[in-house]
Design a protein around this motif. Structure first.
Motif, mmCIF file in Angstrom:
data_model
loop_
_atom_site.group_PDB
_atom_site.id
_atom_site.type_symbol
_atom_site.label_atom_id
_atom_site.label_comp_id
_atom_site.label_asym_id
_atom_site.label_seq_id
_atom_site.Cartn_x
_atom_site.Cartn_y
_atom_site.Cartn_z
ATOM 1 N N ARG A 18 -2.440 -8.081 -0.525
ATOM 2 C CA ARG A 18 -3.136 -8.461 -1.274
ATOM 3 C C ARG A 18 -3.927 -7.757 -2.985
ATOM 4 O O ARG A 18 -3.781 -8.683 -3.979
ATOM 5 C CB ARG A 18 -4.680 -8.733 -0.200
ATOM 6 C CG ARG A 18 -5.237 -9.861 -1.109
ATOM 7 C CD ARG A 18 -6.075 -10.982 -0.166
ATOM 8 N NE ARG A 18 -7.097 -11.481 -0.850
ATOM 9 C CZ ARG A 18 -7.763 -12.027 -0.195
ATOM 10 N NH1 ARG A 18 -8.191 -12.023 1.342
ATOM 11 N NH2 ARG A 18 -8.678 -13.097 -1.129
ATOM 12 N N LEU A 19 -3.840 -6.784 -3.135
ATOM 13 C CA LEU A 19 -4.642 -6.201 -3.497
ATOM 14 C C LEU A 19 -3.369 -5.925 -4.971
ATOM 15 O O LEU A 19 -3.966 -5.640 -6.005
ATOM 16 C CB LEU A 19 -4.853 -4.512 -3.568
ATOM 17 C CG LEU A 19 -6.472 -4.672 -2.436
ATOM 18 C CD1 LEU A 19 -6.567 -3.296 -1.728
ATOM 19 C CD2 LEU A 19 -6.976 -4.985 -3.080
ATOM 20 N N ALA A 20 -2.049 -5.301 -4.657
ATOM 21 C CA ALA A 20 -1.421 -5.438 -5.672
ATOM 22 C C ALA A 20 -0.576 -6.952 -6.286
ATOM 23 O O ALA A 20 0.020 -6.889 -6.785
ATOM 24 C CB ALA A 20 0.128 -4.712 -4.837
ATOM 25 N N ARG A 78 -0.092 3.101 0.013
ATOM 26 C CA ARG A 78 0.433 1.473 0.743
ATOM 27 C C ARG A 78 0.550 0.417 -0.956
ATOM 28 O O ARG A 78 1.277 -0.228 -0.918
ATOM 29 C CB ARG A 78 0.296 1.070 1.524
ATOM 30 C CG ARG A 78 0.273 1.905 2.755
ATOM 31 C CD ARG A 78 0.906 1.004 4.134
ATOM 32 N NE ARG A 78 1.640 2.109 4.906
ATOM 33 C CZ ARG A 78 2.824 1.297 5.850
ATOM 34 N NH1 ARG A 78 2.401 -0.106 6.052
ATOM 35 N NH2 ARG A 78 3.874 2.114 6.491
ATOM 36 N N ARG A 79 -0.259 0.196 -1.008
ATOM 37 C CA ARG A 79 -0.522 -0.792 -2.601
ATOM 38 C C ARG A 79 -0.208 0.324 -3.716
ATOM 39 O O ARG A 79 0.595 -0.683 -4.434
ATOM 40 C CB ARG A 79 -2.635 -0.401 -2.668
ATOM 41 C CG ARG A 79 -2.542 -1.374 -4.310
ATOM 42 C CD ARG A 79 -4.084 -1.648 -4.842
ATOM 43 N NE ARG A 79 -4.359 -0.248 -4.692
ATOM 44 C CZ ARG A 79 -6.025 -0.004 -4.742
ATOM 45 N NH1 ARG A 79 -6.673 -0.698 -4.617
ATOM 46 N NH2 ARG A 79 -5.783 1.760 -5.387
ATOM 47 N N THR A 81 -1.409 -3.185 5.865
ATOM 48 C CA THR A 81 -0.482 -3.480 4.817
ATOM 49 C C THR A 81 -0.930 -4.451 4.009
ATOM 50 O O THR A 81 -0.678 -4.642 3.171
ATOM 51 C CB THR A 81 1.407 -3.412 5.223
ATOM 52 O OG1 THR A 81 2.011 -2.162 5.241
ATOM 53 C CG2 THR A 81 1.997 -3.614 3.931
ATOM 54 N N ARG A 98 3.180 -1.307 -5.747
ATOM 55 C CA ARG A 98 2.921 -1.850 -7.914
ATOM 56 C C ARG A 98 4.152 -0.664 -7.984
ATOM 57 O O ARG A 98 4.733 -1.150 -8.920
ATOM 58 C CB ARG A 98 1.046 -0.993 -7.943
ATOM 59 C CG ARG A 98 0.148 -1.849 -7.551
ATOM 60 C CD ARG A 98 -0.906 -1.700 -8.152
ATOM 61 N NE ARG A 98 -1.969 -2.188 -8.268
ATOM 62 C CZ ARG A 98 -3.579 -2.576 -7.829
ATOM 63 N NH1 ARG A 98 -3.752 -1.075 -8.453
ATOM 64 N NH2 ARG A 98 -3.941 -3.350 -7.698
ATOM 65 N N ALA A 107 -2.965 -3.867 0.903
ATOM 66 C CA ALA A 107 -2.126 -3.521 0.028
ATOM 67 C C ALA A 107 -2.162 -4.376 -0.659
ATOM 68 O O ALA A 107 -2.653 -4.772 -1.797
ATOM 69 C CB ALA A 107 -1.063 -1.900 0.863
#
Length: 162
Positions: A123-125, A95-96, A118, A100, A121
């Protein structure tokens, strides 16, 4: 669905594509967006995906592994279960990668489960997250520890919670 006046993509994410209240509400929001370009990310294919495609809304299905789909509301909030689950880690990473690639201005999750899978994902993106809870955060619905964990997850990931 995209217009030259689009202010960017908004990803609406749900684990379900069934004809149910939360999914119908999410579909209506996606179809009503005018300033932003909607992109719906689902954990399964189904009637909601068909309805959105017919309306011209881009839909992407990233099939949720059965190991995650079958988690009940208590298991979803077991931090050790999700954090140690290879399926959850892989699903969040996938999902990340989608986020992206899309570069949305906002992610809107449509449930507790969708937020838990999600939210990390997003947050990481580096994308702001609106976590739309359709579940009761009370001890009538969840255990005390589950309520605490849900609130902590929301505080840690969401820019806004509904």
């Amino acid at each position: 669905m995209s217009s030259p006046r689009s202010s960017g993509i908004v990803v609406l994410a749900s684990h379900s594509a069934q004809l149910a209240g939360a999914e119908i509400a999410m579909a209506r929001v996606a179809m009503a967006l005018t300033r932003y370009e909607p992109h719906v990310l689902l954990g399964e294919d189904g009637p909601i995906a068909d309805m959105l495609r017919t309306a011209g809304v881009p839909v992407q299905v990233l099939r949720m592994p059965e190991e995650l789909r079958s988690l009940n509301r208590y298991e979803q909030l077991n931090h050790r279960l999700l954090s140690r689950s290879r399926a959850a880690q892989d699903y969040i990473a996938d999902r990340r990668a989608i986020l992206r690639a899309l570069r949305p201005v906002l992610v809107h999750t449509n449930s507790l489960k969708s937020g838990l899978l999600t939210g990390p994902a997003a947050r990481l993106a580096g994308v702001p997250l609106v976590w739309h809870l359709r579940d009761h955060l009370s001890t009538h619905y969840l255990s005390k520890s589950s309520v605490r964990l849900a609130r902590a997850a929301i505080r840690g990931m969401a820019s806004v919670a509904i």
